[in-house]
Each structure stands twice: as C-alpha cells, then as structure tokens.
Design an enzyme around this catalytic site. Structure first.
Site, PDB file in Angstrom:
ATOM      1  N   LYS A 242       0.848  -1.209   0.000  1.00  0.00           N
ATOM      2  CA  LYS A 242       0.000   0.000   0.000  1.00  0.00           C
ATOM      3  C   LYS A 242       0.877   1.251   0.000  1.00  0.00           C
ATOM      4  CE  LYS A 242      -2.864   2.667   3.232  1.00  0.00           C
ATOM      5  NZ  LYS A 242      -3.432   2.663   4.604  1.00  0.00           N
ATOM      6  N   ASP A 247      -2.495  10.637   3.700  1.00  0.00           N
ATOM      7  CA  ASP A 247      -3.919  10.307   3.841  1.00  0.00           C
ATOM      8  C   ASP A 247      -4.618  11.382   4.660  1.00  0.00           C
ATOM      9  OD1 ASP A 247      -6.381   9.123   3.934  1.00  0.00           O
ATOM     10  OD2 ASP A 247      -5.831   7.652   5.464  1.00  0.00           O
ATOM     11  N   LYS A 254      -9.856  13.176   8.326  1.00  0.00           N
ATOM     12  CA  LYS A 254      -9.263  12.891   9.629  1.00  0.00           C
ATOM     13  C   LYS A 254      -9.135  14.193  10.415  1.00  0.00           C
ATOM     14  CE  LYS A 254      -6.086   9.197   8.088  1.00  0.00           C
ATOM     15  NZ  LYS A 254      -6.513   8.110   8.955  1.00  0.00           N
ATOM     16  N   ASP A 265       1.867   6.509   5.686  1.00  0.00           N
ATOM     17  CA  ASP A 265       0.829   5.610   5.170  1.00  0.00           C
ATOM     18  C   ASP A 265       1.276   4.890   3.906  1.00  0.00           C
ATOM     19  OD1 ASP A 265      -1.596   4.525   5.866  1.00  0.00           O
ATOM     20  OD2 ASP A 265      -2.784   5.916   4.673  1.00  0.00           O
ATOM     21  N   ASP A 324     -11.929   7.174   4.351  1.00  0.00           N
ATOM     22  CA  ASP A 324     -10.681   6.969   5.091  1.00  0.00           C
ATOM     23  C   ASP A 324     -10.273   5.501   5.130  1.00  0.00           C
ATOM     24  OD1 ASP A 324      -8.469   7.786   6.515  1.00  0.00           O
ATOM     25  OD2 ASP A 324      -9.477   7.816   8.460  1.00  0.00           O
ATOM     26  N   ARG A 328      -7.383  -0.222   1.524  1.00  0.00           N
ATOM     27  CA  ARG A 328      -7.858  -1.535   1.077  1.00  0.00           C
ATOM     28  C   ARG A 328      -8.404  -1.483  -0.344  1.00  0.00           C
ATOM     29  NH1 ARG A 328     -11.848  -1.750   6.054  1.00  0.00           N
ATOM     30  NH2 ARG A 328     -10.041  -0.588   6.800  1.00  0.00           N
TER      31      ARG A 328
END
Length: 476
Positions: A242, A247, A254, A265, A324, A328
C-alpha cells in the site's frame, strides 16, 4: 562512506568486545582473557552485576580502554539490539567482537546479528538538518567484521531496513507517488528486473478503477508500479504494498491529530519494495512480481465520496462506507491483478487499520492467512530472529459486517468492531487464484526511541518474512 563501511576488513589493535552469557559471567569475570585480576577487580569494585543487556568498559593500566564486556544471550533475537545499544555507548575507536563464554550454537547467526545491530545502531535520519543529529560521529566507531558473518546477508538486510526507514520518514512533500516509483525503477535497474508504470488516466484504460478513484483528487497522479524478475518457470511470488503517500481521510476528513503521521501511510509500499530487493539480491528461486499502488488521498471537487459505488478490477462493486478506508481499495485492485496469475504465494503489506494497533500495539504487527503451514513458518521465523508477528483470525462470520445493501461489498461496514479482521476479510475477496496468501497490517513507525531504533519509520516483519522465503525457495 556508508554505515556498512564502519565494519572493517581488518582492525589491528582493535579493542576487544567480550560477549558473555549471563550464566557464564561470574566464571568469565574471575578468569578474564586479560590474564591479571585487574578486570575482575574493576568489575567488582564498580558493582557491575553482569545482567543481560548490560556492558562495562574495562580500563587498562595506562587509563585507556583495554576491553569491553557485553552480557547478552548469544542468539539472534536480542543480540541485534544489544549491539546497537553498545555501539551508541562506545567511545570512538576500532573494536573486535570476541565470543568468549557465550559459546553460541550458531556462530554465523550470532556474527550476523552482531554486525546488523552495529549498522542499525549508527543510523540517523539527517536529510533535513543543517547539522547532524547530536552525538558523536557514527562513522568514528568501527567494528571488525565478525569472523563467521555472511557479509552479503548482513549488507542486504541492513540496506533493506534502512531503505524502509528512509522512505517512511521522508515527508510527503518529497515522497509522492513518483518518488516511490523512482525508487522502484532504480531497484529494477540494479537487479535487471522489468519495470512498468501505469499512471494517471491510464489506470482506467488498464482496469485499475479503484486505484484511480482514490488518487484522482490529488495534483499528483495515482500510479501503479509493476516489477517482474526471475525465470518464468520458477515458483511465482507476488508482493503488494500500500503506497498512500499522504492520507487526509478524503472527504471523511481525519482530525489534525490523525493526520500528524500520515506521511507513513506508504509504509506498506516501502516494505514491499524492500522485500523485493531482498529476494532479488539473494537470487531466490522465484518468479517475482511486485505491485505498488501509489496515491495521495486528497480532497478536491472530483474526490470520491462516502456512499459512492466503485467498480473494481475483480468485478465486484464496492460501496464506500468511509473514504478513510482507502488503502484496502487500492490494494484490492493490485491483489486482483496479482491473483490472476495464480501465484504460489501472495503477500501484501499495509499500514491499514488503527484496530490492529488497539489489539496489539505499535510494535507487534498482526498477520492474517488461511494457510496454517505458512502461519507456523512465520511464527517460527518471528521467534528465531526477534522480529515480532502475531496471527489474527480470518473469522468468516465477520464477513457480514462489510455487507452492502446496494453493492457486492462495503469498504468499511458498520459497528466498528474487529476492524483489522474485517479489513483482511475485505482483501481476501480480491486475492483470486493465489494458492497461499498472507496480509500484514503493520505500523511502520517507532513512536519512541530504543537502541538501534530511533523515532521514525521502521521495518516490521521484514526479517521474519524474508527468513521464510529463504527457507522455502533458496537461491537459484
């Protein structure tokens, strides 16, 4: 000059470092190699108790340093960090490791752990400092190569760990998708691998719709790194990482505190790239495919939204329960591509869930797999090299938590329970024909400084996973 250069081919007159087991310390103290009773008298007078992880500097008759004693278990797990701590405490000079009362069962493992710890103990991230970090010059403390060490093994692992640390610690301004791609391109060139890049709207043309959707709001276009190496007839190994370079949380923003470390991230991509480098450098008998989906989860007028339904490479429709939970999504498209080739083993790495940190804290990454044999091998390797890992269950009944009323699956679901498990179950939907698969939910960060592990990016599970790959595939 690199930190590996502080391991010397020859160090005449080097100060000896005596590695002694706790159980053997008293006997060593009373009959030290120095011959006289001076060392014993000094250690006794100074109250040195010989507990594991402790060291003492032993003066000579002229007041200079005559020897160092390090009390440590001689096996690999703790020795790496004991040597890292010792290096930070030693005065400038040349040293040589003597394994006296330790009598290790595996001299090579001891030597390699010591050499690796020596290198890691000198690392600092100084890219943005006008002056180096406080402390003595790390290049001024040198160690003769321990006799039994496999130098190639030490070099490749040190370079892999320091690559992860450097990539993850670099701020997002200087570590965007293109910079990760450049690092992968350079690695491909060094090892004669095939390198391919799919960037921007080409992701849609080549059927990576979720990678594109997550990254399209950023001024820095999303991309997919695709690296291939090894003979076609070798066992197939897929590695996916990933690469969310920053992010914001997307439109489900966030809070400020939640964004403070979001430069890390992309830690999954850093781990995947480092592992691929280890595989190629060691010449393992595999057909390797490395996929790094790299995006910035930003906010603009074309950002994907909560409630949107995205198409995926696998053909499943995905309802967005939370923007958020973007990691995935990009992993899913990459895993689907990798799974289409039916690899013998497919591994993915991601800084994926806060739930994993709640469950196991920042230092123990969970992993998920349905392959009990692989799980046992990972657990054994973790124990052997002191690289923490812990298996969590792919509990099938929890799949209902990410059901959708309008699509095939929801990326976040409701309720907030078992977040690390439901994220892994989401990914499992996309691995396709892979014969064996494991997902690693890593933190990739040292929140507090420890010997050899300063605050900043950190490689987690890397040594354990590579040990399993070495044992399984060997060199060609």
């Amino acid at each position: 000059m690199t930190l590996l250069d502080t391991l010397l081919d020859d160090a005449p007159g080097a100060c000896p470092i005596h590695l002694v087991r706790p159980a053997g310390f008293a006997a060593w103290r009373d009959a030290p190699p120095e011959g006289s009773g001076r060392a014993a008298a000094w250690l006794t007078a100074s109250g040195f108790e010989g507990k594991a992880g402790r060291h003492a500097l032993i003066p000579g008759p002229d007041g200079g340093l005559a020897a160092v004693v390090l009390v440590a278990e001689a096996d690999e797990p703790g020795l790496v960090w004991d040597l890292a701590a010792l290096r930070a405490a030693l005065p400038a000079g040349d040293y040589a490791l003597n394994v006296d009362a330790a009598a290790p069962a595996d001299a090579a493992a001891t030597a390699q752990a010591a050499a690796l710890g020596w290198v890691l103990g000198g690392w600092r991230f100084d890219r943005y400092r006008r002056q180096p970090a406080q402390g003595r010059d790390a290049q001024a403390v040198r160690l003769a190569w321990p006799a039994a060490a496999d130098r190639s093994s030490v070099r490749r692992m040190a370079e892999a760990i320091l690559l992860v640390r450097s990539l993850v610690t670099t701020p997002a301004e200087d570590m965007g998708p293109d910079q990760i791609a450049d690092a992968a391109r350079g690695m491909a060139a060094r090892h004669g691998a095939r390198f391919r890049l799919v960037r921007g709207d080409a992701l849609l043309a080549e059927n990576y719709p979720m990678i594109h959707a997550v990254g399209r709001a950023s001024a820095r276009p999303p991309l997919l790194v695709d690296l291939r190496w090894g003979p076609e007839d070798a066992p197939r190994l897929g590695i996916v990482g990933k690469g969310v370079v920053f992010d914001t949380g997307g439109l489900d923003l966030k809070p400020a505190a939640g964004m403070a470390l979001m430069k890390k991230d992309m830690g999954g991509a850093a781990h995947a790239l480092a592992l691929a480098g280890l595989v190629m450098d060691a010449g393992l008998n595999v057909r390797l495919r490395l996929l790094l989906p790299c995006v910035e989860n930003a906010v603009s007028g074309n950002a994907f939204r909560p409630g949107d339904v995205l198409a995926s490479r696998r053909g499943l429709s995905v309802e967005i329960g939370n923007t958020d939970a973007e990691g995935r999504l990009i992993l899913a498209d990459a895993l689907a591509d990798a799974g289409d080739e039916a690899p013998d083993l497919l591994l993915d790495f991601a800084t994926l869930t806060g739930a994993a940190r709640v469950a196991l804290g920042p230092e123990v990454p969970p992993f998920f797999t349905d392959d009990d044999e692989l799980a046992a091998a990972l657990a054994a390797a973790s124990q052997a090299c002191g690289d923490p890992l812990w298996r969590l269950p792919l509990h099938a009944p929890y799949r209902s938590m990410i059901d959708s009323t309008i699509a095939d699956i929801n990326n976040a679901g409701e309720g907030g329970f078992a977040g690390a498990v439901t994220a892994a179950l989401f990914l499992k939907e996309f691995v396709g024909a892979a014969k064996s698969w494991a997902h690693f939910d890593i933190y990739a960060w040292n929140a507090k400084a420890r010997p050899g592990r300063p605050v900043g990016g950190e490689a987690m599970a890397l040594r354990a996973v590579f040990r399993v790959l070495e044992e399984r595939y060997g060199a060609r």
